[in-house]
Scaffold this motif. Structure first.
Motif, mmCIF file in Angstrom:
data_model
loop_
_atom_site.group_PDB
_atom_site.id
_atom_site.type_symbol
_atom_site.label_atom_id
_atom_site.label_comp_id
_atom_site.label_asym_id
_atom_site.label_seq_id
_atom_site.Cartn_x
_atom_site.Cartn_y
_atom_site.Cartn_z
ATOM 1 N N PHE B 112 0.825 -1.194 0.000
ATOM 2 C CA PHE B 112 0.000 0.000 0.000
ATOM 3 C C PHE B 112 0.869 1.258 0.000
ATOM 4 O O PHE B 112 0.631 2.183 -0.769
ATOM 5 C CB PHE B 112 -0.917 0.013 1.226
ATOM 6 N N SER B 113 1.871 1.288 0.851
ATOM 7 C CA SER B 113 2.761 2.463 0.893
ATOM 8 C C SER B 113 3.470 2.631 -0.430
ATOM 9 O O SER B 113 3.592 3.732 -0.972
ATOM 10 C CB SER B 113 3.860 2.313 1.942
ATOM 11 N N LEU B 116 1.252 4.036 -2.889
ATOM 12 C CA LEU B 116 1.010 5.433 -2.564
ATOM 13 C C LEU B 116 2.146 6.272 -3.144
ATOM 14 O O LEU B 116 1.928 7.312 -3.753
ATOM 15 C CB LEU B 116 0.978 5.577 -1.042
ATOM 16 N N LEU B 136 -4.983 -1.853 7.329
ATOM 17 C CA LEU B 136 -4.873 -0.952 6.184
ATOM 18 C C LEU B 136 -5.616 0.358 6.393
ATOM 19 O O LEU B 136 -5.492 1.290 5.604
ATOM 20 C CB LEU B 136 -5.430 -1.660 4.952
ATOM 21 N N PHE B 139 -4.576 3.891 5.595
ATOM 22 C CA PHE B 139 -4.374 4.309 4.208
ATOM 23 C C PHE B 139 -5.662 4.817 3.566
ATOM 24 O O PHE B 139 -5.624 5.577 2.615
ATOM 25 C CB PHE B 139 -3.849 3.152 3.370
ATOM 26 N N GLN B 142 -6.210 8.277 2.801
ATOM 27 C CA GLN B 142 -5.249 8.847 1.868
ATOM 28 C C GLN B 142 -5.582 8.526 0.421
ATOM 29 O O GLN B 142 -5.136 9.205 -0.494
ATOM 30 C CB GLN B 142 -3.841 8.304 2.165
ATOM 31 N N THR B 145 -10.094 3.255 -2.076
ATOM 32 C CA THR B 145 -9.778 1.827 -2.056
ATOM 33 C C THR B 145 -11.054 1.026 -2.208
ATOM 34 O O THR B 145 -12.076 1.387 -1.629
ATOM 35 C CB THR B 145 -9.150 1.456 -0.696
#
Lengths: 337, 337
Positions: B112-113, B116, B136, B139, B142, B145
């Motif tokens: 995920f990071s 991102l 998660l 996230f 941000q 999803t």
DNA sequence: CTGAAAGCGCTAACAG
DNA sequence: CTGTTAGCGCTTTCAG
């Protein structure tokens, strides 16, 4: 949602340094005191800052992105390769943009342009057929490319493939060693060099032992269970003389088995069969297909290695890696009395 | 190799206009005469110019990239979904960055990071389990999803799933209608809500008809043929009383069938079995598994739609799409006398 | 060791 | 209708 992502300037301000320093600290380049670096790094992950690859790529002129074109990812053969390709690539700092060509050459070319626009550093392709090569040639000087699966013979382009010729030869000779004297080949796709080689290995093995050959063509652009089924159904309704079948791919073999079952032909009692690929489903209980194994992991890892080497050293030439196939003996072959 | 790609300025120079005009011509925005536009466009594809998405994304603040996290793409269930997801996404102008989490929650977060940082506009994830959701969560604010496959119950996050409860209920009731009074459930992964619902549907159906329930757990983080085999092998060595099996997934069923074959238990003569998912291999000749179908195409298309809608309108809320499963009757169940 | 400034290729105001 | 000018977020000289 997306509360405007943090930039390098934001964290520069927080830390009280110039944003150039932050950049240096993040990219690990020299010229920052350990103290400031630590301070910067800590605020970075306190705030959950992640560097913007887009901006970075723009100046670096490389994206660390690899385009990956497959016929269709739901094909188990491609899925198995894809998984390993992604893992190896990521381990080396690259990510994959996935594209399904749906086994159409026109799409492959479109996808290539698209990927070029996306600034991928290279592309790995499991081509639909050897014709792909010609249609894609104009892209090769623009971007490092490696082919997986399809044997391009002596084309001046990198590829990794299994020794298809040797594969079917292995399979055919195994059948011969079991006493079979009358073997048919099902599923030949003449526009694919891979298939040319496979049929070649079969033919050679037969010739070596003074046997006749029979080849049933597949005129579709891909091998599939359905195609194997259609081909075999037609075949079973006409021929009866062969005691063994060499199939072009495992999926073809699966289709053949279905047709055999429906026709009341018992495998391996009435007819033996060997596949090619060793997709994961061949080892299923009721299937238990004797087949030729392609070393997926090695193929994927080699392809990624080759590609990255070419990306990082554009002066690199091309390489052809032809891996050895292995015969996996399971339950679809039996000695003939 | 890579003879420094052309830029918008190059072709501006060739055409004798400013590069802003070229930009306008390419992006199709108004304010260019048809004549100049044509002239520009023609030199563009004469020279094989492709716009740089990286640069474009940088200013547009959107990448038209979707991150796609799966357990592992060589799983046929995920492969089938992935194929449709990629196709729908591309059709709408988005490309997919593929990531395999190898069914590990820690990896999902790392991925995920990474995604991102890659500036993806959204992510679609086929989570390993419901635990994924919690890990998660940070996230979600941000980046848009959507989850596929896993039912998140009433979590405030978009997902598309099949009605798992109804699915096993359907399967179990079918078995009951066939006269089975003693049914076991194999492959329950308790940390997965999907599995909780599936076992729930089975339990409810049994209760409704006054039947006892038996549940065999799978303590691994994923379902697989191997797991199904191990579970069933142990099961067959101890129990003998049930006349039917409801399995958590088709892969589990496949493993169970293997164990049954080895133990000399004939399906469906000695025991009936129903799977869940309808992965492509369930329809194979020798398999011919009666199962509950998940509508892959609809799921994929809905997920992409939902995601893109959220990307384009950040004010959008979340939606839960729970699709109807279908019972696919094949050859692994038979009426009990 | 750190800051200022230029520029990667492109879009988007703002002038002309 | 077209050109000029700022940046998008980052790396990288070049000074200090």
């Amino acid at each position: 949602m997306s509360a405007k992502r943090l930039t390098i300037r934001d964290i520069a301000q927080m830390t009280g340094v110039s944003y150039a320093t932050v950049s240096r600290a993040l990219s690990g380049s020299a010229g920052v005191s350990d103290q400031t670096r630590k301070r910067i790094l800590s605020t970075c992950n306190k705030l959950g800052y992640t560097a913007n690859y887009m901006a970075r790529s723009l100046v670096a002129r490389k994206s660390k992105l690899i385009g990956f074109i497959v016929g269709s990812i739901d094909n188990p053969y491609m899925g198995q390769l894809a998984c390993q390709v992604e893992l190896s690539a990521r381990q080396k700092g690259y990510n994959l943009i996935l594209c399904n060509s749906m086994h159409q050459e026109e799409h492959e070319a479109e996808l290539f342009s698209l990927l070029l626009g996306r600034q991928v550093d290279g592309v790995i392709i499991i081509p639909t057929s050897s014709k792909s090569y010609g249609a894609l040639e104009k892209f090769f000087e623009q971007i490092p490319t490696v082919f997986i699966g399809e044997n391009l013979r002596d084309a001046p382009k990198s590829y990794v493939a299994v020794d298809n010729y040797r594969g079917t030869m292995l399979g055919t000779e195994y059948l011969i060693s079991l006493g079979h004297r009358s073997i048919v080949y099902i599923g030949y796709r003449s526009e694919s060099v891979t298939h040319q080689l496979r049929v070649g290995g079969y033919t050679q093995a037969c010739k070596d032992h003074g046997l006749e050959t029979t080849v049933i063509d597949n005129r579709e652009s891909a091998s599939s269970i359905e195609q194997g089924y259609i081909l075999a159904k037609k075949y079973f309704s006409r021929y009866l003389s062969h005691t063994a079948i060499v199939t072009a791919t495992d999926t073809t073999a699966l289709g053949v088995m279905k047709a055999a079952d429906e026709a009341g032909i018992v495998i391996p009692r009435d007819i033996s069969i060997v596949g090619f690929d060793n997709i994961s489903y061949s080892m299923l209980p009721r299937i238990n297909l004797t087949t030729i194994e392609q070393p997926f992991n090695t193929m994927a890892a080699s392809a990624v290695d080759m590609l990255i080497r070419t990306i990082e050293d554009p002066a690199m030439g091309y390489s052809h890696i032809v891996l050895s196939p292995t015969l996996i003996k399971r339950g679809t072959c039996r000695p003939v009395e």
